[in-house]
Every structure is written in structure tokens, then in C-alpha cells.
Design a protein around this motif. Structure first.
Motif, mmCIF file in Angstrom:
data_model
loop_
_atom_site.group_PDB
_atom_site.id
_atom_site.type_symbol
_atom_site.label_atom_id
_atom_site.label_comp_id
_atom_site.label_asym_id
_atom_site.label_seq_id
_atom_site.Cartn_x
_atom_site.Cartn_y
_atom_site.Cartn_z
ATOM 1 N N ASP A 127 45.771 40.863 49.005
ATOM 2 C CA ASP A 127 45.143 41.869 49.843
ATOM 3 C C ASP A 127 43.733 41.427 50.226
ATOM 4 N N TYR A 128 42.943 42.364 50.704
ATOM 5 C CA TYR A 128 41.594 42.028 51.134
ATOM 6 C C TYR A 128 40.672 41.770 49.941
ATOM 7 N N LEU A 129 41.115 42.114 48.734
ATOM 8 C CA LEU A 129 40.323 41.864 47.539
ATOM 9 C C LEU A 129 40.881 40.672 46.777
ATOM 10 N N ARG A 130 39.991 39.871 46.214
ATOM 11 C CA ARG A 130 40.382 38.712 45.429
ATOM 12 C C ARG A 130 39.929 38.920 43.988
ATOM 13 N N TYR A 131 40.749 38.439 43.053
ATOM 14 C CA TYR A 131 40.491 38.644 41.635
ATOM 15 C C TYR A 131 40.149 37.317 40.955
ATOM 16 N N PRO A 132 39.130 37.288 40.092
ATOM 17 C CA PRO A 132 38.808 36.051 39.376
ATOM 18 C C PRO A 132 39.933 35.663 38.421
ATOM 19 N N LYS A 181 31.910 42.150 45.444
ATOM 20 C CA LYS A 181 30.929 41.369 46.192
ATOM 21 C C LYS A 181 31.663 40.307 46.996
ATOM 22 N N ASP A 182 31.387 40.274 48.288
ATOM 23 C CA ASP A 182 32.044 39.302 49.177
ATOM 24 C C ASP A 182 33.562 39.367 49.047
ATOM 25 N N GLU A 183 34.089 40.592 48.943
ATOM 26 C CA GLU A 183 35.519 40.860 48.847
ATOM 27 C C GLU A 183 36.128 40.305 47.558
ATOM 28 N N LYS A 184 35.309 40.082 46.559
ATOM 29 C CA LYS A 184 35.781 39.599 45.259
ATOM 30 C C LYS A 184 35.456 40.623 44.184
ATOM 31 N N ILE A 185 36.470 40.957 43.376
ATOM 32 C CA ILE A 185 36.257 41.828 42.234
ATOM 33 C C ILE A 185 35.418 41.086 41.200
ATOM 34 N N GLN A 186 34.369 41.727 40.711
ATOM 35 C CA GLN A 186 33.525 41.116 39.698
ATOM 36 C C GLN A 186 34.067 41.439 38.302
ATOM 37 N N THR A 187 33.813 40.542 37.366
ATOM 38 C CA THR A 187 34.318 40.736 36.014
ATOM 39 C C THR A 187 33.629 41.928 35.349
ATOM 40 N N GLN A 188 34.395 42.651 34.525
ATOM 41 C CA GLN A 188 33.878 43.784 33.769
ATOM 42 C C GLN A 188 34.540 43.811 32.396
ATOM 43 N N LYS A 220 29.493 42.533 52.553
ATOM 44 C CA LYS A 220 29.841 42.913 51.197
ATOM 45 C C LYS A 220 30.569 44.259 51.223
ATOM 46 N N ILE A 221 31.550 44.426 50.339
ATOM 47 C CA ILE A 221 32.204 45.720 50.148
ATOM 48 C C ILE A 221 31.397 46.486 49.124
#
Length: 225
Positions: A127-132, A181-188, A220-221
């Protein structure tokens, strides 16, 4: 009864989760990724509070999963480096060198670009989001690409994580308050994750879409609040 949520408030301890996975029955129908995840869990040890050290025999790496704090994954190449753990520190050194380098102290990791402790993620998603994710190549066999939040869930939520893997999954891991950030999910860390039903995860996603809480601004989202 329908699952409401598995989260940090009702999850078992990391040590208990590892033990439960060691005792679980491995299904013949599991995908290679599920089997790989099981191997990582079985080989896991909580070395510091909330931090797991693990390995997979197919890859020359030691992984550290920061389950409770940043939700990050770090690794080093065992062919190049030796490791020692002293009190509250993890240190590495090149095998042909006597100089030890501190890569973790007081539960805070110190990654190095291109050497010693690594932290360079790949990003996956349709999708529009990318996961690390962490990418491990195997000669002649499929690449193993676990998403970082799946590894955090593996040790933080235990057995239920296996129901969140693959095309036939019945549950999903939800980012309760995602940072993007920049269509990337940040780690949590584990406190921002939960295991819920697929429908529940979709409803959570759609809540942000329909209310326009997530918007794109300056590339940025961000939350529209």
C-alpha cells in the motif's frame, strides 16, 4: 468470544512467551517464514530487561530486538566480530583486533554505519505505507524478510503472533498510534502495538482515512490535528 486486544497490559512476560513458543507444536502446514520466526523465538534470550538476543542457523548474524523501548532491531555479523556482555554493556570487536567497541549501554543501542552493530532496514509493503524489515538472503532458498514489528510482537506477545503471519492469518498486528515519515512507518516499542482481529485492524485504519486524520504535508504523512 471475539478477541478484543492483546496488548502490553495483558501480555505475558518475554521469558514466558519464549518458553511457550519452545513448547508449542510446529505445524507441517507452516510457511517458511513462520518456521523461521519460530527458530528465532526458540533461540531467543532476554539478556537485559526488554531486550532479546537471538540467532538463526541459516544466517551469520546475531540479532538484538529492543522489545519494550524503541522497537528497533540491531544485528552484527558473527563471521567478522566477537561479542562480550559485561554488566550493562554489549561490546564487539573485529576478530583480528584487540579493540572492543561498546554497541549497547544501559539498554541504549549504538549502531554504526556499515560496521559493528547494524541497523539498516529494508522497507516492504504494497500500500502507500512501507514497513521497516530486516532482510536476510539465502542461497538457493527464499529470502527471509521479517517486519520489525513482527519481531517485537514475537517476543512481546508470543504464540499469538503466529496467527498474524502469512496469507491465511486470522489476526493482525496493529500500530495503535503510528508515527509516519516519508510514507514509512517508524519503529515503536511494544506499548504502541496490539494484536487484534483483521476487521478491527481495518476499522482502525479506516478511522484515520475517513476522518482525514492522516494527511500528506511537505512530503510527509502527518496527523491532521
Amino acid at each position: 468470544m471475539e478477541l478484543q486486544s492483546i496488548n502490553i497490559s495483558n501480555a505475558a512476560s518475554i521469558k514466558q512467551n519464549i518458553q511457550d513458543i519452545r513448547n508449542m507444536e510446529v505445524s507441517e502446514n507452516w510457511s517458511l517464514k513462520e518456521k523461521d520466526m519460530h527458530v528465532l523465538a526458540v533461540n531467543g534470550t532476554e539478556i537485559f530487561s526488554g531486550i532479546v538476543r537471538t540467532k538463526h542457523p541459516d544466517f551469520p548474524y546475531i540479532l538484538f530486538v529492543d522489545v519494550m523501548n524503541s522497537g528497533d532491531v540491531f544485528w552484527y555479523n558473527t563471521k567478522k566480530y566477537e561479542e562480550r556482555i559485561i554488566d550493562n554493556k554489549i561490546e564487539l570487536k573485529l576478530k583480528n583486533c584487540d579493540n572492543w567497541v561498546t554497541v549497547c549501554k544501559d539498554n541504549k543501542f549504538i549502531p554504526h554505519y556499515g560496521r559493528y552493530l547494524l541497523n539498516g532496514y529494508s522497507y516492504v509493503g504494497k500500500d502507500y505505507l512501507r514497513y521497516p524489515a530486516v532482510k536476510f538472503n539465502r542461497i538457493g532458498r527464499p529470502t527471509f524478510i521479517p517486519r520489525v514489528h513482527q519481531l517485537v510482537s514475537l517476543f512481546g506477545f508470543g504464540i499469538e503472533t503466529f496467527k498474524c503471519l502469512g496469507k491465511n492469518r486470522t489476526l493482525e498486528i496493529n500500530h495503535m498510534n503510528p508515527i509516519i515519515k516519508d510514507e514509512k512507518i517508524q519503529t515503536q516499542g511494544l506499548g504502541q502495538l496490539e494484536i487484534i482481529t483483521i476487521q478491527g485492524n481495518r476499522e482502525h485504519r479506516d478511522m484515520y482515512r475517513y476522518r482525514n486524520i492522516l494527511i500528506k504535508k511537505h512530503g510527509k504523512i502527518v496527523f491532521n490535528i
